[in-house]
Scaffold this motif. Sequence first.
Motif, PDB file in Angstrom:
ATOM      1  N   GLY A   1      61.977  53.535 -24.517  1.00 50.14           N
ATOM      2  CA  GLY A   1      62.317  54.339 -23.340  1.00 50.14           C
ATOM      3  C   GLY A   1      62.533  53.508 -22.094  1.00 50.14           C
ATOM      4  N   GLY A   2      62.382  54.151 -20.938  1.00 51.19           N
ATOM      5  CA  GLY A   2      62.519  53.438 -19.680  1.00 51.19           C
ATOM      6  C   GLY A   2      63.970  53.214 -19.287  1.00 51.19           C
ATOM      7  N   ALA A   3      64.150  52.448 -18.189  1.00 48.19           N
ATOM      8  CA  ALA A   3      65.488  52.267 -17.635  1.00 48.19           C
ATOM      9  C   ALA A   3      66.349  51.353 -18.490  1.00 48.19           C
ATOM     10  CB  ALA A   3      65.377  51.705 -16.232  1.00 48.19           C
ATOM     11  N   SER A   4      65.695  50.587 -19.364  1.00 43.53           N
ATOM     12  CA  SER A   4      66.453  49.624 -20.148  1.00 43.53           C
ATOM     13  C   SER A   4      67.292  50.269 -21.250  1.00 43.53           C
ATOM     14  CB  SER A   4      65.486  48.617 -20.771  1.00 43.53           C
ATOM     15  OG  SER A   4      64.648  49.310 -21.658  1.00 43.53           O
ATOM     16  N   VAL A   5      67.121  51.571 -21.426  1.00 45.93           N
ATOM     17  CA  VAL A   5      67.843  52.248 -22.495  1.00 45.93           C
ATOM     18  C   VAL A   5      69.345  52.215 -22.199  1.00 45.93           C
ATOM     19  CG1 VAL A   5      68.183  54.447 -23.664  1.00 45.93           C
ATOM     20  CG2 VAL A   5      65.909  53.748 -22.959  1.00 45.93           C
ATOM     21  N   SER A   6      70.090  51.617 -23.117  1.00 45.01           N
ATOM     22  CA  SER A   6      71.534  51.550 -22.897  1.00 45.01           C
ATOM     23  C   SER A   6      72.162  52.887 -23.280  1.00 45.01           C
ATOM     24  CB  SER A   6      72.130  50.426 -23.734  1.00 45.01           C
ATOM     25  OG  SER A   6      72.085  50.807 -25.093  1.00 45.01           O
ATOM     26  N   ALA A   7      73.421  53.048 -22.861  1.00 44.95           N
ATOM     27  CA  ALA A   7      74.110  54.315 -23.121  1.00 44.95           C
ATOM     28  C   ALA A   7      74.161  54.610 -24.611  1.00 44.95           C
ATOM     29  CB  ALA A   7      75.503  54.248 -22.553  1.00 44.95           C
ATOM     30  N   LEU A   8      74.284  53.545 -25.403  1.00 44.43           N
ATOM     31  CA  LEU A   8      74.405  53.703 -26.853  1.00 44.43           C
ATOM     32  C   LEU A   8      73.126  54.285 -27.464  1.00 44.43           C
ATOM     33  CD1 LEU A   8      76.698  53.026 -28.802  1.00 44.43           C
ATOM     34  CD2 LEU A   8      75.522  50.895 -29.331  1.00 44.43           C
ATOM     35  N   HIS A   9      72.006  54.049 -26.760  1.00 44.63           N
ATOM     36  CA  HIS A   9      70.723  54.494 -27.289  1.00 44.63           C
ATOM     37  C   HIS A   9      70.282  55.852 -26.751  1.00 44.63           C
ATOM     38  CE1 HIS A   9      69.931  49.975 -28.014  1.00 44.63           C
ATOM     39  NE2 HIS A   9      70.440  50.544 -29.087  1.00 44.63           N
ATOM     40  N   ALA A  10      71.092  56.452 -25.903  1.00 41.86           N
ATOM     41  CA  ALA A  10      70.751  57.785 -25.394  1.00 41.86           C
ATOM     42  C   ALA A  10      70.780  58.776 -26.573  1.00 41.86           C
ATOM     43  CB  ALA A  10      71.758  58.203 -24.345  1.00 41.86           C
ATOM     44  N   PRO A  11      69.809  59.698 -26.631  1.00 44.30           N
ATOM     45  CA  PRO A  11      69.721  60.585 -27.803  1.00 44.30           C
ATOM     46  C   PRO A  11      71.012  61.338 -28.111  1.00 44.30           C
ATOM     47  CG  PRO A  11      67.795  60.829 -26.437  1.00 44.30           C
ATOM     48  CD  PRO A  11      68.717  59.922 -25.699  1.00 44.30           C
ATOM     49  N   ALA A  12      71.712  61.771 -27.060  1.00 44.22           N
ATOM     50  CA  ALA A  12      72.940  62.540 -27.318  1.00 44.22           C
ATOM     51  C   ALA A  12      73.980  61.673 -28.021  1.00 44.22           C
ATOM     52  CB  ALA A  12      73.495  63.077 -26.006  1.00 44.22           C
ATOM     53  N   ILE A  13      74.085  60.420 -27.557  1.00 45.00           N
ATOM     54  CA  ILE A  13      75.048  59.499 -28.179  1.00 45.00           C
ATOM     55  C   ILE A  13      74.619  59.198 -29.616  1.00 45.00           C
ATOM     56  CG2 ILE A  13      76.136  57.209 -28.013  1.00 45.00           C
ATOM     57  CD1 ILE A  13      76.918  58.906 -25.674  1.00 45.00           C
ATOM     58  N   LYS A  14      73.305  58.949 -29.758  1.00 45.49           N
ATOM     59  CA  LYS A  14      72.777  58.662 -31.102  1.00 45.49           C
ATOM     60  C   LYS A  14      73.078  59.837 -32.036  1.00 45.49           C
ATOM     61  CE  LYS A  14      68.699  55.726 -30.569  1.00 45.49           C
ATOM     62  NZ  LYS A  14      67.241  55.730 -30.700  1.00 45.49           N
ATOM     63  N   ALA A  15      72.850  61.044 -31.512  1.00 44.91           N
ATOM     64  CA  ALA A  15      73.063  62.246 -32.341  1.00 44.91           C
ATOM     65  C   ALA A  15      74.525  62.328 -32.767  1.00 44.91           C
ATOM     66  CB  ALA A  15      72.662  63.487 -31.563  1.00 44.91           C
ATOM     67  N   ALA A  16      75.414  62.064 -31.798  1.00 47.31           N
ATOM     68  CA  ALA A  16      76.850  62.137 -32.125  1.00 47.31           C
ATOM     69  C   ALA A  16      77.195  61.103 -33.193  1.00 47.31           C
ATOM     70  CB  ALA A  16      77.661  61.907 -30.857  1.00 47.31           C
TER      71      ALA A  16
ATOM     72  N   GLY B   1      75.016  67.941 -43.984  1.00 51.46           N
ATOM     73  CA  GLY B   1      73.722  68.648 -44.065  1.00 51.46           C
ATOM     74  C   GLY B   1      72.547  67.702 -43.853  1.00 51.46           C
ATOM     75  N   LEU B   2      72.580  66.556 -44.531  1.00 48.50           N
ATOM     76  CA  LEU B   2      71.459  65.613 -44.411  1.00 48.50           C
ATOM     77  C   LEU B   2      71.366  65.037 -42.999  1.00 48.50           C
ATOM     78  CD1 LEU B   2      71.731  63.751 -47.833  1.00 48.50           C
ATOM     79  CD2 LEU B   2      69.798  65.110 -47.062  1.00 48.50           C
ATOM     80  N   ALA B   3      72.524  64.697 -42.426  1.00 49.20           N
ATOM     81  CA  ALA B   3      72.505  64.097 -41.082  1.00 49.20           C
ATOM     82  C   ALA B   3      72.078  65.128 -40.032  1.00 49.20           C
ATOM     83  CB  ALA B   3      73.884  63.543 -40.751  1.00 49.20           C
ATOM     84  N   ALA B   4      72.602  66.341 -40.143  1.00 47.05           N
ATOM     85  CA  ALA B   4      72.280  67.368 -39.138  1.00 47.05           C
ATOM     86  C   ALA B   4      70.786  67.699 -39.142  1.00 47.05           C
ATOM     87  CB  ALA B   4      73.096  68.625 -39.414  1.00 47.05           C
TER      88      ALA B   4
ATOM     89  N   PRO C   1      62.918  73.564 -47.492  1.00 51.65           N
ATOM     90  CA  PRO C   1      63.721  74.766 -47.307  1.00 51.65           C
ATOM     91  C   PRO C   1      63.380  75.429 -45.977  1.00 51.65           C
ATOM     92  CG  PRO C   1      62.528  74.810 -49.399  1.00 51.65           C
ATOM     93  CD  PRO C   1      62.063  73.624 -48.668  1.00 51.65           C
ATOM     94  N   VAL C   2      64.303  76.010 -45.275  1.00 50.20           N
ATOM     95  CA  VAL C   2      65.683  76.226 -45.579  1.00 50.20           C
ATOM     96  C   VAL C   2      66.585  75.316 -44.724  1.00 50.20           C
ATOM     97  CG1 VAL C   2      65.471  78.619 -46.335  1.00 50.20           C
ATOM     98  CG2 VAL C   2      65.601  78.134 -43.890  1.00 50.20           C
ATOM     99  N   SER C   3      66.183  74.062 -44.611  1.00 50.62           N
ATOM    100  CA  SER C   3      66.993  73.140 -43.803  1.00 50.62           C
ATOM    101  C   SER C   3      68.272  72.789 -44.568  1.00 50.62           C
ATOM    102  CB  SER C   3      66.205  71.870 -43.515  1.00 50.62           C
ATOM    103  OG  SER C   3      66.212  71.040 -44.650  1.00 50.62           O
ATOM    104  N   PRO C   4      69.322  72.371 -43.845  1.00 46.85           N
ATOM    105  CA  PRO C   4      70.547  71.957 -44.548  1.00 46.85           C
ATOM    106  C   PRO C   4      70.261  70.801 -45.509  1.00 46.85           C
ATOM    107  CG  PRO C   4      70.932  72.128 -42.189  1.00 46.85           C
ATOM    108  CD  PRO C   4      69.475  72.297 -42.381  1.00 46.85           C
ATOM    109  N   GLY C   5      69.257  69.988 -45.157  1.00 47.41           N
ATOM    110  CA  GLY C   5      68.900  68.857 -46.017  1.00 47.41           C
ATOM    111  C   GLY C   5      68.457  69.316 -47.398  1.00 47.41           C
ATOM    112  N   PHE C   6      67.711  70.407 -47.453  1.00 47.45           N
ATOM    113  CA  PHE C   6      67.244  70.942 -48.735  1.00 47.45           C
ATOM    114  C   PHE C   6      68.431  71.317 -49.624  1.00 47.45           C
ATOM    115  CE2 PHE C   6      66.362  74.838 -51.185  1.00 47.45           C
ATOM    116  CZ  PHE C   6      65.422  74.341 -52.079  1.00 47.45           C
ATOM    117  N   PHE C   7      69.376  72.000 -49.021  1.00 53.08           N
ATOM    118  CA  PHE C   7      70.528  72.437 -49.812  1.00 53.08           C
ATOM    119  C   PHE C   7      71.408  71.246 -50.195  1.00 53.08           C
ATOM    120  CE2 PHE C   7      69.276  76.269 -47.418  1.00 53.08           C
ATOM    121  CZ  PHE C   7      68.953  77.051 -48.517  1.00 53.08           C
TER     122      PHE C   7
END
Lengths: 559, 268
Positions: free
Chosen positions: B32-47, B130-133, B182-188
Motif C-alpha cells: 500500500g501507501g503512496a508508492s503504489v504505481s498505477a499498474l498496481h491499483a486494484p481497478a487496473i489489476k482487476a481489469a 468464470g475463474l478469473a471473475a 458453489p455458487v461462484s462462477p469458479g465452481f461452475f
Amino acid sequence: MAISAYALPVLALLSALCTRLLWRRMGPNVAGISVGFSALILLLAVAMFATQLVTGGARTASLGMSLFTLQIDALSTLMALAVSGISLIVHVFSVRYMQDDPGYLRFFLLLDGVIAVILLMVMAGDLLTLLLAWHLLGVLLYFLLNHDSARASATRYAFWTLFTHRVGDLPLLAAIALLYHAYGTLSIPELFARVAESPGVTTVFGLPVTETAGLLVLFAAFAKSAQFPLHTWLPYTMEGPTPVSALMHAGIVNAGGFLINRFAPLFIHTDSVLQVAVVVGLVTTVMGSLMMLMQSDIKKALGYSTMGQMGYMVMECGLGAFSLAIYHLIAHGVFKATLFLGSGSIIGNARRDPNIPEGEIYKFMVERKAPKPPMSWVVFAGITIVVPLAIVFGAHQIVDQGFLHHQGAIILLLFGWITGAQTLFFVYKIAPDNPFKVLAYVVLSFGLVIMTYVLVGHAFDAMLYPDPAFREALYAAASINVTYFVVQIFVLVLLIAAGWLLIFRSEAAKEPLTRRYRGLYLGIYALMSREFYIADLYSRIGESLMAGSKRLNALMRWL
Amino acid sequence: MTLVLFVLAALLLPLYPFSMAATALLQGGGTGGASVSALHAPAIKAALMLAAPVLGALLIMLGMSVSESRGHALLQIFAIWGGLTSMLYAFRMLSAKDAHIWLSHLYASALALIWVGAAHGVSPLLPALGLAASLLPLLFLLQTLTRQFGIARSGLYPGLGKRMPMFSLLFTAALLMAVAVPVSPGFFAVAELAFGGVSANELPTLIPISLSWLLWTWAGINLLTGIVFGRPREDLVYADIEQRRALAIGGAMLALAVLGILLMELVL
C-alpha cells in the motif's frame, strides 16, 4: 407438490433472511421466527410425505432450467420429513441453550442455511444440484462447528471436518462427470432410465461406467458418513455447540446413506462394488465401537458410537438392505439427537451427584468386584447362544419367509444374534441376585426391538422400493458366490461361538483372558486408547505438507 | 505459428515459469501507501485479471483454428504443463501468509487449469472468465485491509470477525467465492473443466483439477484462520468497512453468483 418441494429449502432461506432483518428490532426473540419457520417446514414435509404415500410414484419439478430441478419421490419426501423433524427439535432446544452466546444470531442464520442445503440435497433432481448441495453442506458445517472461532481447537477440528468433506466432494464430482459423459444427462431419473437401457457402457481402461461411478459414489458417501479411515472429523468436533453436535450426528452424517440410496438404480448394475461397502462398513463398525469403549468423555464416546452406527448403515447398504439403512439412519438420528441434547444436563447432574444406584452394576463397574456366576456357565452359554438366534430367526420368519434366500439378510441376522448374545453375556457377567428376572427383561426387550426392526424395515422396503424385482436386484448385486458365502458364514459362526465359550469358561474359572494374555491386552489397549494413531498420522502428514510448501516457496522466491 | 500462439497464451493463462510475470504483477503494491504505481491499483489489476485470461483463451482458440491437428497435439503437452503448474501453485498457497501472494498463486493455479480443459475440447473462454471473475471481490477487499493495516497478511491481526464483522462477512464470502465454492462462477468453471476432461474419456485429467481444488480450500481456511478467526489484538484500531463499499462488493458477489448459474446454463 412442485411448489411445496421448492418451498422447503426456500422457507429455510427465508427464515434466515427474516431472522437477520428483524434482529435489530426484536433482539434474541428473533429466534422465535426461526422456530416458527422450522415448524412450518415440518408441516409442509408431513403434508408432502402423506401425499406421496397416497399417490406413490416419482415426479420431477423444474424451474425451466437444467439446474435446481427437484425429485419428488418416497426417498426424498421421507428424508425431508426426517430432516425437518430433527431441525425443529434442534431449533427449539437452541433457543434457550444458546441464549447467552454472543454469536446467537449467526448461529440461527447458519442453522437455517444448513437446513436449506440439506433439504436441497435430499430433494435434488439433477446431479449438479446434488453436487452443489453436497459441497455446500460441508462448508456451512465448518462455520457452524467453528462457532467459537476464538478457540484454536474449534478452528482446527472444524477444518478437519471441512477437509474430509471436501475429499468426499471429489469422487462425487468424478462420478457425476463420468455419468454425464456416458449417458448425456444430468437429470437423475433420466440418467437411471438410460443406465437401465444400456448398463454395459465402458470408460477409461475399458472399465464399466456403472462399476466405476458406483465406487466413486461410495467413496463420496464414506467421507460424509465418517467411514474408516475418513472418520477422524466426527469424534473430534465436539467443540461446536451441543445443538450442532445433535444436528451433525442425527442428520448430516447420514448423508452418505442417503446418497447410496439415491444411486440404488445404479448399484443394481454393479457386480463387486457393494462388497466394498460391506468391508468398509464392517471395519468402521468394529473400530467405532472399540474406540467408543475407550472414551471417558461422554460426547466423544457418542461421537465414536455414531461412527459405529454409520459403519453399520453403510454395511446394510453393502448387503443390499438399502431401505433398512434408511430406517436405521432415521432411528439412529432420533435417538442420537436425544442423547446429545441430554448429554449436557447428564454431565451437569453427575457433577453434583453421580447417582449410580447401589447394586450389581455398581459393584461391577465402580467397585470392580467380579461377582459369583449365577449358574453353570455351560447352561448360560447355551442360553446366550440359542435364545437370541431363535428370536432373530423367528422375527424374520414371521415377516418374510423368503429372507434366507438373501445373503445380506443372513449377515444382518448374524449381527442381531451377536448383539443379543452379547447383552445376555453381560447379564451373566454382572451376576444379578435374580438372574432369571433380569434375563427375562433382556429377552423381552431384545425380542421387541428385533420385531420392530424387522417390521418397520419391511414397511420401509415396500415404501421406498415397491418393485419386488428391484429389491431382488439389489440383493443380487450385493451377493457373492454361494459356496464361498456358506463357507464364510460357517467359519464365522464357529469362531464366534468358540470365542464365547472360551470367555464363559475363563470367567467361570476366575481367570479372565485379559489376565492370561496381559502383554497382548495392554498392547491392544494402548493402541485403542491412542485411537490407532490415525489422527496423529493425519496431523503429521499435514505438518509435513505445510513445511514442504514453505520450503518450496522460499526456493521459488514466492513468485 | 500455433506453438507461438500457445506460448503467448501461456503468459496470459500462466504456465510456470511464465507465470512469474503474472504473480509478480499481482503481488505488487501489496504494502500500500503512496508508492503504489498505477499498474498496481486494484481497478487496473482487476481489469488485467479479467482481460488476460480472456485474451489467452482467444489465443488458444486462434491457435486451434490455424492448425487443428497440430494444435491438438500441442495441447496435450500444454495440458500436462498446465496441470503441473496448477498443482504447484495450489501447494504453494498452503504456506502463503501474505494475502496478495496467496491471491497471485490462486490466480496462477486456477487459470493454468484452463489448459487441461482445452486439451479435451472444453471451450476455454467461459471457464477462464468464470475463474478469473471469482477472484475479483477478494482483490478489492484486500485493498481495504492494506489501507487499514498497511499489509494484508494472515496472523498479524487475527480475530477481525469480532472487530470488523461486516468486513469479515464479506471477506469470508469473497474467499469462498475465490476457492470455487458453489455458487461462484469458479465452481461452475471447475465443473465444466472436469466434465470436459471426462468427456474425452480421460478420467486421470481429474487429478490436477481435484487436487488443486482441494488445496485451494485448505489454503483458504489458513487465510481465514489468520485474519477472521482467533482472538483480536487490543493494541490496534479497527474500523469496519464503509456501508456503501460493503453494499457494492456484496452486490457484485451476488451478481457473480447469478453469472455463475447463467454460465452453467449456457454450457449445459
